[in-house]
Design a protein around this motif. Structure first.
Motif, PDB file in Angstrom:
ATOM      1  N   GLY A 368       0.810  -1.208   0.000  1.00 26.78           N
ATOM      2  CA  GLY A 368       0.000   0.000   0.000  1.00 26.78           C
ATOM      3  C   GLY A 368       0.847   1.263   0.000  1.00 26.78           C
ATOM      4  O   GLY A 368       0.561   2.217  -0.737  1.00 26.78           O
ATOM      5  N   ILE A 369       1.894   1.287   0.832  1.00 25.28           N
ATOM      6  CA  ILE A 369       2.768   2.464   0.895  1.00 25.28           C
ATOM      7  C   ILE A 369       3.489   2.671  -0.435  1.00 25.28           C
ATOM      8  O   ILE A 369       3.573   3.798  -0.944  1.00 25.28           O
ATOM      9  N   CYS A 370       3.982   1.585  -1.016  1.00 23.31           N
ATOM     10  CA  CYS A 370       4.679   1.700  -2.308  1.00 23.31           C
ATOM     11  C   CYS A 370       3.734   2.180  -3.406  1.00 23.31           C
ATOM     12  O   CYS A 370       4.112   3.000  -4.260  1.00 23.31           O
ATOM     13  N   THR A 371       2.502   1.674  -3.398  1.00 20.17           N
ATOM     14  CA  THR A 371       1.516   2.120  -4.387  1.00 20.17           C
ATOM     15  C   THR A 371       1.273   3.617  -4.267  1.00 20.17           C
ATOM     16  O   THR A 371       1.169   4.336  -5.277  1.00 20.17           O
ATOM     17  N   LEU A 372       1.185   4.099  -3.044  1.00 21.47           N
ATOM     18  CA  LEU A 372       0.948   5.521  -2.811  1.00 21.47           C
ATOM     19  C   LEU A 372       2.137   6.372  -3.253  1.00 21.47           C
ATOM     20  O   LEU A 372       1.978   7.368  -3.968  1.00 21.47           O
ATOM     21  N   LEU A 373       3.339   5.976  -2.839  1.00 26.28           N
ATOM     22  CA  LEU A 373       4.528   6.788  -3.129  1.00 26.28           C
ATOM     23  C   LEU A 373       4.856   6.827  -4.614  1.00 26.28           C
ATOM     24  O   LEU A 373       5.441   7.802  -5.100  1.00 26.28           O
ATOM     25  N   LEU A 374       4.489   5.773  -5.340  1.00 28.89           N
ATOM     26  CA  LEU A 374       4.800   5.702  -6.773  1.00 28.89           C
ATOM     27  C   LEU A 374       3.642   6.170  -7.649  1.00 28.89           C
ATOM     28  O   LEU A 374       3.623   5.907  -8.849  1.00 28.89           O
ATOM     29  N   TYR A 375       2.656   6.850  -7.064  1.00 24.89           N
ATOM     30  CA  TYR A 375       1.531   7.424  -7.799  1.00 24.89           C
ATOM     31  C   TYR A 375       0.675   6.359  -8.496  1.00 24.89           C
ATOM     32  O   TYR A 375       0.303   6.491  -9.661  1.00 24.89           O
ATOM     33  N   VAL A 376       0.400   5.304  -7.789  1.00 24.74           N
ATOM     34  CA  VAL A 376      -0.575   4.275  -8.185  1.00 24.74           C
ATOM     35  C   VAL A 376      -0.292   3.680  -9.565  1.00 24.74           C
ATOM     36  O   VAL A 376      -1.117   3.794 -10.493  1.00 24.74           O
ATOM     37  N   PRO A 377       0.866   3.050  -9.777  1.00 25.90           N
ATOM     38  CA  PRO A 377       1.067   2.315 -11.042  1.00 25.90           C
ATOM     39  C   PRO A 377       0.134   1.110 -11.098  1.00 25.90           C
ATOM     40  O   PRO A 377      -0.105   0.449 -10.076  1.00 25.90           O
ATOM     41  N   THR A 378      -0.364   0.825 -12.283  1.00 26.55           N
ATOM     42  CA  THR A 378      -1.394  -0.212 -12.424  1.00 26.55           C
ATOM     43  C   THR A 378      -0.957  -1.590 -11.897  1.00 26.55           C
ATOM     44  O   THR A 378      -1.706  -2.214 -11.131  1.00 26.55           O
ATOM     45  N   PRO A 379       0.231  -2.114 -12.261  1.00 31.12           N
ATOM     46  CA  PRO A 379       0.610  -3.440 -11.747  1.00 31.12           C
ATOM     47  C   PRO A 379       0.691  -3.490 -10.222  1.00 31.12           C
ATOM     48  O   PRO A 379       0.218  -4.452  -9.593  1.00 31.12           O
ATOM     49  N   LEU A 380       1.282  -2.454  -9.624  1.00 29.06           N
ATOM     50  CA  LEU A 380       1.433  -2.440  -8.171  1.00 29.06           C
ATOM     51  C   LEU A 380       0.084  -2.259  -7.482  1.00 29.06           C
ATOM     52  O   LEU A 380      -0.202  -2.900  -6.455  1.00 29.06           O
ATOM     53  N   ALA A 381      -0.767  -1.403  -8.030  1.00 27.43           N
ATOM     54  CA  ALA A 381      -2.093  -1.199  -7.444  1.00 27.43           C
ATOM     55  C   ALA A 381      -2.938  -2.474  -7.522  1.00 27.43           C
ATOM     56  O   ALA A 381      -3.665  -2.809  -6.573  1.00 27.43           O
ATOM     57  N   ALA A 382      -2.830  -3.196  -8.642  1.00 25.59           N
ATOM     58  CA  ALA A 382      -3.565  -4.452  -8.778  1.00 25.59           C
ATOM     59  C   ALA A 382      -3.052  -5.491  -7.787  1.00 25.59           C
ATOM     60  O   ALA A 382      -3.830  -6.265  -7.212  1.00 25.59           O
ATOM     61  N   THR A 383      -1.736  -5.491  -7.559  1.00 30.69           N
ATOM     62  CA  THR A 383      -1.162  -6.419  -6.571  1.00 30.69           C
ATOM     63  C   THR A 383      -1.643  -6.078  -5.165  1.00 30.69           C
ATOM     64  O   THR A 383      -1.941  -6.964  -4.357  1.00 30.69           O
ATOM     65  N   HIS A 384      -1.730  -4.777  -4.872  1.00 27.40           N
ATOM     66  CA  HIS A 384      -2.213  -4.341  -3.563  1.00 27.40           C
ATOM     67  C   HIS A 384      -3.669  -4.773  -3.348  1.00 27.40           C
ATOM     68  O   HIS A 384      -4.033  -5.240  -2.267  1.00 27.40           O
ATOM     69  N   GLN A 385      -4.484  -4.641  -4.385  1.00 27.21           N
ATOM     70  CA  GLN A 385      -5.873  -5.073  -4.267  1.00 27.21           C
ATOM     71  C   GLN A 385      -5.958  -6.591  -4.085  1.00 27.21           C
ATOM     72  O   GLN A 385      -6.744  -7.085  -3.273  1.00 27.21           O
ATOM     73  N   SER A 386      -5.144  -7.328  -4.829  1.00 22.93           N
ATOM     74  CA  SER A 386      -5.119  -8.789  -4.659  1.00 22.93           C
ATOM     75  C   SER A 386      -4.653  -9.160  -3.256  1.00 22.93           C
ATOM     76  O   SER A 386      -5.131 -10.140  -2.666  1.00 22.93           O
ATOM     77  N   GLY A 387      -3.719  -8.364  -2.709  1.00 19.30           N
ATOM     78  CA  GLY A 387      -3.247  -8.618  -1.355  1.00 19.30           C
ATOM     79  C   GLY A 387      -4.346  -8.484  -0.327  1.00 19.30           C
ATOM     80  O   GLY A 387      -4.366  -9.220   0.676  1.00 19.30           O
ATOM     81  N   SER A 388      -5.294  -7.568  -0.558  1.00 18.81           N
ATOM     82  CA  SER A 388      -6.400  -7.425   0.388  1.00 18.81           C
ATOM     83  C   SER A 388      -7.274  -8.679   0.406  1.00 18.81           C
ATOM     84  O   SER A 388      -7.756  -9.094   1.463  1.00 18.81           O
ATOM     85  N   VAL A 389      -7.459  -9.287  -0.765  1.00 13.68           N
ATOM     86  CA  VAL A 389      -8.237 -10.525  -0.834  1.00 13.68           C
ATOM     87  C   VAL A 389      -7.474 -11.666  -0.153  1.00 13.68           C
ATOM     88  O   VAL A 389      -8.064 -12.496   0.557  1.00 13.68           O
ATOM     89  N   ALA A 390      -6.154 -11.713  -0.362  1.00 10.25           N
ATOM     90  CA  ALA A 390      -5.340 -12.743   0.296  1.00 10.25           C
ATOM     91  C   ALA A 390      -5.393 -12.592   1.812  1.00 10.25           C
ATOM     92  O   ALA A 390      -5.502 -13.584   2.554  1.00 10.25           O
ATOM     93  N   LEU A 391      -5.337 -11.358   2.290  1.00  4.26           N
ATOM     94  CA  LEU A 391      -5.402 -11.107   3.732  1.00  4.26           C
ATOM     95  C   LEU A 391      -6.752 -11.537   4.299  1.00  4.26           C
ATOM     96  O   LEU A 391      -6.829 -12.172   5.358  1.00  4.26           O
TER      97      LEU A 391
END
Length: 407
Positions: A368-391
């Motif tokens: 989440g922090i990396c997604t924010l600092l890098l201005y929401v790149p699509t691959p990283l943002a999609a990984t962050h969303q998938s991480g929420s489902v994994a959690l």
């Protein structure tokens, strides 16, 4: 002459044997009782033999089949959630301006069909305001993204409905399970309608709003929330059918741990829902710094909207701030759950589940922090969303391991 004599001899012998048998039976009632008992036991064995091969359903074997089916369905729902997130991040969700259950399953084939579809898209706000310079090849990309998401949704529907019909006819469901699978199938249908209801909100003309056309964040959150509920229900039911409940002594500490795990799971679910508001308002692009928001812990425009309650759902600054707070709170709760569980004697599977939950929580915060600092790149943002489902999945696994033994 010889044949006649032979036949007479055989008949006489049979009559004599019959008389001797009747005489011996009359003289020996014990023999008759033995024969009766023998006859009855033989009949009983012969009639009971088929019941040994008859198998009642549902049973352990059918429960395993149904449990695996539900886990497979939950996996397909995860795929739909991830694909939907990528569709949102690539701004592809408004490329298909119609909804037909069967007709749209076949995408445009010829150049004329593509031009006709592109012409329909050009009549709506997203093209007029945002994509007025879009070319046909660029349109094909976003069209295929949305088409793939919709087709995956239909695959999910078939994966629930067709096996339900088959298992129902086979008698694999008890009364309780019948209600559950009917609820799941109904929820799949509702999810499809809710998806189109969400898309319609982005196709409407809004002269009073000069902002970039987007779907309603309320409908987006409802669409994601219903998908997560479908996933959680399928995963929970599948796990409880496949994983035998542990024989745990109902101590006070165990009951506290169980309540702690339930609260933590609810917090993880709420955090995932708040992420839908972040996506719906593009709130990940307003303050791209951490831990402070710009140079302040609490930004000046946190409560800029009136009435105050409106900020929590429509102010991008407040929505991002809430998501940060919920994420940090979830991390703290999961850390506490892990430390509390370490002081208890738990089965190995339960310990593994809690440990993986803690590890995934820290991974998700970093994403989440990396997604924010890098201005929401699509691959990283999609990984962050998938991480929420994994959690969320790991939180459900923990609850399944700590559940009470069925009475």
């Amino acid at each position: 002459m010889l044949l006649t004599s032979l036949r007479t001899t055989i008949l006489c012998g049979c009559r004599c044997a019959g008389k001797r048998f009747q005489h011996s039976s009359h003289q020996s009632p014990q023999l008759r009782q033995w024969l009766v008992r023998r006859n009855c036991s033989t009949f009983t064995a012969e009639t009971a033999a088929p019941s040994k091969s008859a198998v009642t359903v549902p049973n352990e074997a059918t429960n395993r089949i149904v449990g695996r089916w539900l886990l497979g369905c939950s996996g397909l729902v995860v795929g739909a959630i991830v694909l939907g997130g990528v569709t949102r991040l690539t701004e592809s969700g408004l490329s298909m301006v119609d909804w037909h259950l069967v007709k749209e399953m076949k995408p445009p084939q010829t150049e004329e069909e593509w031009q006709a579809e592109f012409s329909k898209y050009q009549q709506f706000p997203e093209f007029k305001i945002l994509n007025h310079q879009m070319t046909l090849p660029e349109f094909k990309f976003i069209f295929y993204m949305e088409w793939g998401h919709r087709m995956w949704g239909r695959l999910v529907g078939l994966a629930y409905i067709l096996p339900t019909i088959y298992f129902w006819r086979k008698g694999y469901f008890n009364r309780s399970m019948k209600g559950k699978v009917l609820g799941l199938c109904g929820f799949v249908f509702f999810q499809g309608l809710l998806g189109w209801y969400m898309v319609k909100s982005g196709l409407e003309e809004k002269p009073e709003s000069p902002d970039v056309p987007r779907v309603s964040q309320y409908r987006l959150t409802a669409h994601l929330g219903s998908a997560l509920l479908l996933y959680v229900a399928s995963l929970w039911t599948g796990l409880t059918m496949l994983l035998p409940a542990h024989k745990l002594a109902e101590t006070k500490r165990l009951m506290q741990l169980r309540r702690f795990a339930k609260g933590t799971g609810g917090l993880v679910f709420l955090t995932a829902l708040s992420g839908a508001f972040v996506a719906g308002l593009d709130a990940g692009l307003v303050y791209n710094s951490f831990p402070k928001m710009a140079d302040r812990w609490i930004p000046d425009d946190l409560l800029a909207f009136s009435p105050t309650i409106k900020n929590f759902f429509e102010n991008p600054t407040t929505v991002q701030f809430d998501h940060r707070i919920l994420g940090i709170t979830s991390l703290a709760a999961i850390t506490g759950l892990y430390l509390f569980s370490r002081r208890m004697m738990l089965p190995k599977r339960a310990k593994v589940a809690v440990s993986l939950l803690a590890a995934m929580a820290y991974t998700q915060v970093v994403l989440g922090i990396c997604t924010l600092l890098l201005y929401v790149p699509t691959p990283l943002a999609a990984t962050h969303q998938s991480g929420s489902v994994a959690l969320l999945s790991l939180a459900i696994w923990v609850l399944a391991e700590l559940r009470k033994m069925p009475k």
